[in-house]
Design a protein around this motif. Structure first.
Motif, mmCIF file in Angstrom:
data_model
loop_
_atom_site.group_PDB
_atom_site.id
_atom_site.type_symbol
_atom_site.label_atom_id
_atom_site.label_comp_id
_atom_site.label_asym_id
_atom_site.label_seq_id
_atom_site.Cartn_x
_atom_site.Cartn_y
_atom_site.Cartn_z
ATOM 1 N N MET A 1 -18.449 -34.352 42.669
ATOM 2 C CA MET A 1 -17.720 -34.270 41.419
ATOM 3 C C MET A 1 -16.571 -33.279 41.618
ATOM 4 S SD MET A 1 -19.041 -33.010 37.660
ATOM 5 C CE MET A 1 -20.531 -33.942 37.818
ATOM 6 N N SER A 2 -15.414 -33.620 41.096
ATOM 7 C CA SER A 2 -14.258 -32.754 41.288
ATOM 8 C C SER A 2 -14.395 -31.467 40.483
ATOM 9 C CB SER A 2 -12.986 -33.492 40.861
ATOM 10 O OG SER A 2 -12.906 -33.565 39.453
ATOM 11 N N SER A 3 -13.731 -30.444 40.961
ATOM 12 C CA SER A 3 -13.796 -29.159 40.261
ATOM 13 C C SER A 3 -13.119 -29.267 38.893
ATOM 14 C CB SER A 3 -13.158 -28.060 41.093
ATOM 15 O OG SER A 3 -11.804 -28.350 41.341
ATOM 16 N N HIS A 4 -12.099 -30.138 38.787
ATOM 17 C CA HIS A 4 -11.430 -30.345 37.502
ATOM 18 C C HIS A 4 -12.411 -30.925 36.490
ATOM 19 C CE1 HIS A 4 -8.304 -31.107 34.615
ATOM 20 N NE2 HIS A 4 -8.562 -32.393 34.627
ATOM 21 N N LEU A 5 -13.180 -31.887 36.899
ATOM 22 C CA LEU A 5 -14.166 -32.520 36.020
ATOM 23 C C LEU A 5 -15.245 -31.506 35.626
ATOM 24 C CD1 LEU A 5 -14.920 -35.153 34.652
ATOM 25 C CD2 LEU A 5 -16.109 -35.838 36.718
ATOM 26 N N GLN A 6 -15.672 -30.699 36.553
ATOM 27 C CA GLN A 6 -16.661 -29.658 36.253
ATOM 28 C C GLN A 6 -16.111 -28.670 35.234
ATOM 29 O OE1 GLN A 6 -17.510 -28.151 40.169
ATOM 30 N NE2 GLN A 6 -19.328 -29.432 40.395
ATOM 31 N N GLU A 7 -14.848 -28.308 35.391
ATOM 32 C CA GLU A 7 -14.214 -27.371 34.466
ATOM 33 C C GLU A 7 -14.120 -27.980 33.068
ATOM 34 O OE1 GLU A 7 -12.719 -23.854 33.171
ATOM 35 O OE2 GLU A 7 -13.511 -24.261 35.151
ATOM 36 N N LEU A 8 -13.788 -29.259 32.980
ATOM 37 C CA LEU A 8 -13.722 -29.935 31.682
ATOM 38 C C LEU A 8 -15.097 -29.949 31.010
ATOM 39 C CD1 LEU A 8 -11.401 -32.993 32.416
ATOM 40 C CD2 LEU A 8 -10.831 -30.913 31.147
ATOM 41 N N LYS A 9 -16.125 -30.212 31.794
ATOM 42 C CA LYS A 9 -17.483 -30.238 31.236
ATOM 43 C C LYS A 9 -17.891 -28.856 30.741
ATOM 44 C CE LYS A 9 -19.276 -34.287 33.590
ATOM 45 N NZ LYS A 9 -20.357 -34.852 34.373
ATOM 46 N N LYS A 10 -17.492 -27.821 31.463
ATOM 47 C CA LYS A 10 -17.814 -26.457 31.047
ATOM 48 C C LYS A 10 -17.094 -26.119 29.736
ATOM 49 C CE LYS A 10 -17.913 -21.734 32.723
ATOM 50 N NZ LYS A 10 -17.662 -20.841 33.840
ATOM 51 N N LYS A 11 -15.825 -26.504 29.636
ATOM 52 C CA LYS A 11 -15.069 -26.258 28.409
ATOM 53 C C LYS A 11 -15.702 -27.014 27.241
ATOM 54 C CE LYS A 11 -10.554 -25.348 30.456
ATOM 55 N NZ LYS A 11 -9.156 -25.800 30.561
ATOM 56 N N HIS A 12 -16.139 -28.252 27.479
ATOM 57 C CA HIS A 12 -16.776 -29.051 26.443
ATOM 58 C C HIS A 12 -18.056 -28.368 25.965
ATOM 59 C CE1 HIS A 12 -19.209 -32.395 24.817
ATOM 60 N NE2 HIS A 12 -18.041 -32.833 24.365
ATOM 61 N N GLU A 13 -18.832 -27.875 26.895
ATOM 62 C CA GLU A 13 -20.079 -27.180 26.551
ATOM 63 C C GLU A 13 -19.791 -25.912 25.745
ATOM 64 O OE1 GLU A 13 -23.540 -24.840 28.970
ATOM 65 O OE2 GLU A 13 -22.872 -26.754 29.808
ATOM 66 N N ASN A 14 -18.767 -25.168 26.145
ATOM 67 C CA ASN A 14 -18.396 -23.952 25.424
ATOM 68 C C ASN A 14 -17.940 -24.271 24.005
ATOM 69 O OD1 ASN A 14 -19.006 -22.363 27.637
ATOM 70 N ND2 ASN A 14 -16.895 -22.235 28.346
ATOM 71 N N LEU A 15 -17.182 -25.349 23.842
ATOM 72 C CA LEU A 15 -16.749 -25.760 22.509
ATOM 73 C C LEU A 15 -17.946 -26.168 21.663
ATOM 74 C CD1 LEU A 15 -13.450 -27.759 23.121
ATOM 75 C CD2 LEU A 15 -13.712 -25.690 21.768
ATOM 76 N N SER A 16 -18.896 -26.867 22.261
ATOM 77 C CA SER A 16 -20.103 -27.268 21.530
ATOM 78 C C SER A 16 -20.825 -26.041 20.985
ATOM 79 C CB SER A 16 -21.050 -28.047 22.439
ATOM 80 O OG SER A 16 -20.526 -29.293 22.765
ATOM 81 N N THR A 17 -20.955 -25.042 21.820
ATOM 82 C CA THR A 17 -21.618 -23.809 21.409
ATOM 83 C C THR A 17 -20.835 -23.126 20.286
ATOM 84 O OG1 THR A 17 -22.506 -23.522 23.634
ATOM 85 C CG2 THR A 17 -22.467 -21.578 22.224
ATOM 86 N N ALA A 18 -19.527 -23.074 20.428
ATOM 87 C CA ALA A 18 -18.692 -22.434 19.412
ATOM 88 C C ALA A 18 -18.806 -23.153 18.072
ATOM 89 C CB ALA A 18 -17.234 -22.398 19.873
ATOM 90 N N VAL A 19 -18.784 -24.490 18.100
ATOM 91 C CA VAL A 19 -18.902 -25.279 16.870
ATOM 92 C C VAL A 19 -20.260 -25.030 16.221
ATOM 93 C CG1 VAL A 19 -19.106 -27.633 15.960
ATOM 94 C CG2 VAL A 19 -17.231 -27.063 17.503
ATOM 95 N N GLU A 20 -21.316 -25.051 17.006
ATOM 96 C CA GLU A 20 -22.659 -24.813 16.462
ATOM 97 C C GLU A 20 -22.758 -23.428 15.834
ATOM 98 O OE1 GLU A 20 -25.428 -25.486 19.637
ATOM 99 O OE2 GLU A 20 -24.865 -27.593 19.806
ATOM 100 N N ASP A 21 -22.213 -22.432 16.507
ATOM 101 C CA ASP A 21 -22.253 -21.067 15.984
ATOM 102 C C ASP A 21 -21.479 -20.957 14.673
ATOM 103 O OD1 ASP A 21 -23.785 -20.300 18.143
ATOM 104 O OD2 ASP A 21 -22.138 -19.315 19.208
ATOM 105 N N LEU A 22 -20.293 -21.564 14.642
ATOM 106 C CA LEU A 22 -19.487 -21.518 13.422
ATOM 107 C C LEU A 22 -20.175 -22.232 12.263
ATOM 108 C CD1 LEU A 22 -15.800 -22.086 14.584
ATOM 109 C CD2 LEU A 22 -16.675 -20.171 13.258
#
Length: 55
Positions: A1-22
């Motif tokens: 898996m490309s590092s770009h794709l991994q970075e996108l998945k990490k950002k998506h996960e971080n956004l999910s956490t932020a949305v849940e917290d908010l």
């Protein structure tokens, strides 16, 4: 898996956490939550698009 794709998945996960917290916060700004959800959706679409491309 490309590092770009991994970075996108990490950002998506971080956004999910932020949305849940908010959403748990009684003083959550609905517009901010909606903006984060849109960003999350765009990331998900980009992840899907990149995942479906032949390597």
């Amino acid at each position: 898996m490309s590092s770009h794709l991994q970075e996108l998945k990490k950002k998506h996960e971080n956004l999910s956490t932020a949305v849940e917290d908010l959403q748990r916060s009684p003083s959550a700004d609905g517009l901010h939550v909606a903006t984060l959800k849109k960003q999350k959706l765009r990331l998900k679409e980009e992840i899907t698009r990149l995942s479906e491309q032949p390597h």
